[in-house]
Design a protein around this motif. Structure first.
Motif, PDB file in Angstrom:
ATOM      1  N   LEU A 100       0.748  -1.183   0.060  1.00 20.51           N
ATOM      2  CA  LEU A 100       0.124   0.164   0.069  1.00 20.51           C
ATOM      3  C   LEU A 100       0.828   1.448   0.021  1.00 20.51           C
ATOM      4  CD1 LEU A 100      -2.754  -1.006   2.517  1.00 20.51           C
ATOM      5  CD2 LEU A 100      -3.030  -0.787   0.151  1.00 20.51           C
ATOM      6  N   ARG A 101       2.189   1.137  -0.236  1.00 25.20           N
ATOM      7  CA  ARG A 101       2.968   2.347   0.066  1.00 25.20           C
ATOM      8  C   ARG A 101       2.766   3.405  -1.019  1.00 25.20           C
ATOM      9  NH1 ARG A 101       9.043   3.526  -0.405  1.00 25.20           N
ATOM     10  NH2 ARG A 101       9.695   4.617   1.559  1.00 25.20           N
ATOM     11  N   SER A 102       2.415   3.093  -2.142  1.00 26.34           N
ATOM     12  CA  SER A 102       2.361   3.965  -3.199  1.00 26.34           C
ATOM     13  C   SER A 102       1.098   4.960  -2.993  1.00 26.34           C
ATOM     14  CB  SER A 102       2.038   3.336  -4.821  1.00 26.34           C
ATOM     15  OG  SER A 102       0.928   2.479  -4.797  1.00 26.34           O
ATOM     16  N   ARG A 103       0.208   4.325  -2.201  1.00 27.91           N
ATOM     17  CA  ARG A 103      -1.075   5.196  -1.766  1.00 27.91           C
ATOM     18  C   ARG A 103      -1.145   5.744  -0.365  1.00 27.91           C
ATOM     19  NH1 ARG A 103      -2.680   0.975  -5.256  1.00 27.91           N
ATOM     20  NH2 ARG A 103      -4.611   1.376  -6.694  1.00 27.91           N
ATOM     21  N   LEU A 104      -0.428   4.886   0.400  1.00 26.12           N
ATOM     22  CA  LEU A 104      -0.312   5.601   1.831  1.00 26.12           C
ATOM     23  C   LEU A 104       0.621   6.451   2.093  1.00 26.12           C
ATOM     24  CD1 LEU A 104      -0.731   2.256   3.761  1.00 26.12           C
ATOM     25  CD2 LEU A 104      -2.716   3.924   3.215  1.00 26.12           C
ATOM     26  N   ARG A 105       1.885   6.543   1.567  1.00 27.08           N
ATOM     27  CA  ARG A 105       2.948   7.115   1.481  1.00 27.08           C
ATOM     28  C   ARG A 105       3.391   7.499   2.815  1.00 27.08           C
ATOM     29  NH1 ARG A 105       2.121  10.252  -3.362  1.00 27.08           N
ATOM     30  NH2 ARG A 105       1.152   8.923  -4.809  1.00 27.08           N
ATOM     31  N   VAL A 336      12.292  -4.053  -6.245  1.00 24.32           N
ATOM     32  CA  VAL A 336      11.514  -3.727  -4.993  1.00 24.32           C
ATOM     33  C   VAL A 336      12.224  -2.744  -4.157  1.00 24.32           C
ATOM     34  CG1 VAL A 336      10.595  -4.744  -2.725  1.00 24.32           C
ATOM     35  CG2 VAL A 336      10.310  -6.046  -4.974  1.00 24.32           C
ATOM     36  N   ALA A 337      13.383  -2.870  -4.177  1.00 20.92           N
ATOM     37  CA  ALA A 337      14.294  -1.739  -3.249  1.00 20.92           C
ATOM     38  C   ALA A 337      14.031  -0.366  -3.883  1.00 20.92           C
ATOM     39  CB  ALA A 337      15.684  -2.203  -3.153  1.00 20.92           C
ATOM     40  N   VAL A 338      14.149  -0.389  -5.090  1.00 27.01           N
ATOM     41  CA  VAL A 338      13.789   1.057  -5.729  1.00 27.01           C
ATOM     42  C   VAL A 338      12.469   1.466  -5.338  1.00 27.01           C
ATOM     43  CG1 VAL A 338      13.271   2.147  -7.939  1.00 27.01           C
ATOM     44  CG2 VAL A 338      15.257   0.734  -7.783  1.00 27.01           C
ATOM     45  N   LEU A 339      11.380   0.529  -5.252  1.00 24.60           N
ATOM     46  CA  LEU A 339       9.805   1.038  -4.815  1.00 24.60           C
ATOM     47  C   LEU A 339       9.898   1.290  -3.390  1.00 24.60           C
ATOM     48  CD1 LEU A 339       7.617  -1.463  -6.930  1.00 24.60           C
ATOM     49  CD2 LEU A 339       8.678   0.782  -7.572  1.00 24.60           C
ATOM     50  N   ASP A 340      10.822   0.801  -2.581  1.00 26.54           N
ATOM     51  CA  ASP A 340      10.985   0.975  -1.199  1.00 26.54           C
ATOM     52  C   ASP A 340      11.953   2.407  -0.773  1.00 26.54           C
ATOM     53  OD1 ASP A 340       9.240  -1.083  -0.409  1.00 26.54           O
ATOM     54  OD2 ASP A 340      10.574  -2.432  -0.021  1.00 26.54           O
ATOM     55  N   GLY A 341      12.668   2.860  -2.018  1.00 28.50           N
ATOM     56  CA  GLY A 341      13.273   3.857  -1.455  1.00 28.50           C
ATOM     57  C   GLY A 341      12.699   5.322  -1.219  1.00 28.50           C
TER      58      GLY A 341
END
Length: 508
Positions: A100-105, A336-341
């Motif tokens: 949900l990170r892309s939405r929750l920020r 995934v590491a990029v998306l978590d960065g």
């Protein structure tokens, strides 16, 4: 990793007086088994502005029932969702937080609705006892926990029919036919949460009115830009879940967005969009490592399968597998590491800010028929110059490079046409289709260039390992022939795509 289940269900309106018809008369049903009543207590979580609900996502913590725990549901199609399950815990599971990170920020989801459901379940089974579907009559009591309408409640009764795992969706049609004959009608709400929010939100004057249709050139460009931004956000969880084609689709959205910034510089201020475009280029590059290897693997595998068995000499398939695995080692973890960065998260925040406060230039107020064709034709002219250069080059590396540059220009022209299509209609659609035809030929040529480089490497590795390099050499020759065929085909394809009617068509 959370357990995942594909949920295929349909919902129907009901009242306390509603009685289910005899479902044993549905074709294929051998028996209706009463499973009893279960009490469910679910708390749904979201941001203060209901960001998850806006994307048709459901996040809940539920007690009661055989699958109590945390549930996260992603929409797939109408009536179809992927449901992920994690064990019951007091806090949001880390796997769900990542998805949900892309939405929750920077936000934490909080309780927004509580649903108490009394579920009366029946199983529809075949004659041999195989489960076909589960039918539940749910009596629901909803309480709003946060936001507008806090403290408000709503109650209703509904019927859910959920298809068994690996069941035939056509069976749901048969059940629905029986329910409709009994006067039971499909629900207007896609989910319990959607209904709870709708029935507990105060009605305000003017609220719920449809947004005005795009009017100016700026309106249309912004609609397209926002569509691509949303596509990036929507694809993020799919990439994390490693779903088929998810990386490709997310990468396409980044490219379309970056292309729109370049094409419509008279609409959007490039001093603002150029830095954002640079970050989008970075993201596309990070996503492309795994995707490019996937495309190459598919091409080489197909080429090997097309050969007669007598021409596949040595451990060709094994060599390809080893070579590919070495190149893809850790690639998914890197994505995934990029998306978590922090850099990616900052990009999403920047895109949100750009969408909320777009850097519009004066030309944005012009009529779409005036401003948009000019921008599209400018991209076309750039493609025409690159095509002239590519067709002038003799066969060899310089022509390969020139055709690759033309391919990138064809893609941008195609995207420009796609963006203008809602405003310009069929002319933009025809333009985009023509550009896609050119892009397709140039793209296949470039894929052959990349494949030949890989085949040479594989031949060298095979020779060094004492294996015959015959098959790799044969495939190299076939790729050369394929590239030459594309080069012969290109002038005719370009002539059809760039006919004299193209400009007049787009302007009118």
């Amino acid at each position: 990793m959370a357990d995942t289940k594909r949920e295929i269900e349909r919902k129907y309106e009901a009242t306390d007086a509603t009685r289910l018809p005899d479902l044993s008369r549905v074709a294929g049903v051998g028996r209706v088994v009463q499973r009893g009543v279960t009490e469910l207590d679910a708390v749904y979580h979201d941001t203060a502005d209901l960001r998850l609900a806006a994307g048709s996502l459901t996040l809940r913590r539920r007690t009661g029932g055989a699958d109590e725990g945390w549930h996260l549901k992603f929409p797939v199609a109408t009536g179809i969702r992927d449901e992920l399950h994690e064990p019951l815990a007091d806090t949001l599971p880390r796997s769900f937080a990542a998805l949900l990170r892309s939405r929750l920020r920077h936000d934490e989801p909080a309780p927004v609705v509580r649903l108490l459901t009394s579920r009366d379940v029946r199983h529809l089974t075949a004659a041999d006892g195989t489960l076909l579907a589960e039918v539940a009559v749910d009596t629901v009591c909803a309480e709003r926990l946060a936001g507008e309408g806090t403290g408000a409640t709503a109650t209703w009764t509904e019927i859910e029919v959920e298809l068994a795992d690996d069941g035939d969706p056509a069976f749901l049609d048969a059940v629905e036919k029986r329910l409709r004959k009994a006067g039971v009608r499909p629900s207007d709400s896609p989910s319990k949460l959607a209904r709870a929010l709708a029935e507990t939100t105060p009605v305000r004057e003017g609220k719920g009115r449809k947004k005005d249709a795009p009017h100016t050139a700026g309106d249309h460009v912004l609609a397209y830009v926002r569509e691509q931004i949303q596509a990036i956000v929507d694809r993020d969880p799919a990439v994390r879940r490693d779903l088929p084609d998810s990386v490709h689709k997310m990468r396409v959205a980044t490219r379309r967005l970056r292309s729109a910034f370049k094409t419509y510089r008279t609409i959007l201020d490039r001093e603002v969009t150029d830095p954002v475009g640079a970050e989008l280029k970075w993201l596309a590059g990070e996503l492309g490592v795994d995707r490019d290897q996937e495309v190459l693997d598919d091409r080489l595998t197909t080429r090997i399968e097309e050969l007669p068995g007598t021409l596949v000499l040595g451990p060709v398939r094994g060599r390809l597998k080893i070579w590919s695995a070495a190149r893809r080692t850790g690639s998914r973890r890197k994505v995934v590491a990029v998306l978590d960065g922090d850099r990616y998260l900052a990009l999403l925040d920047t895109l949100d800010a750009l969408s909320a406060d777009p850097p519009l230039r004066p030309a944005a107020t012009r009529a779409p028929a005036e401003a948009l064709p000019r921008a599209v034709l400018k991209d076309y002219k750039k493609l025409a110059r690159r095509m002239d250069r590519a067709l002038e080059q003799p066969p060899g590396p310089e022509r390969d490079a020139a055709m690759h540059e033309a391919r990138k220009a064809a893609k941008r022209a195609r995207y420009a046409g796609d963006a203008a299509r809602p405003a310009l209609g069929k002319p933009a659609k025809r333009f985009a289709k023509r550009m896609k035809a050119v892009q397709s030929v140039l793209g296949d040529h470039q894929d052959s260039v990349v494949a030949r480089d890989a085949l040479r490497t594989l031949a060298i590795q095979s020779h060094a390992a004492g294996e015959t390099a015959f098959t790799w050499g044969l495939l190299y020759g076939r790729e050369e022939a394929s590239a030459e065929a594309r080069e012969r085909e290109l002038p005719e394809v370009w002539e059809r795509a760039s006919g004299p009617a193209l400009r007049a068509d787009l302007k009118h």
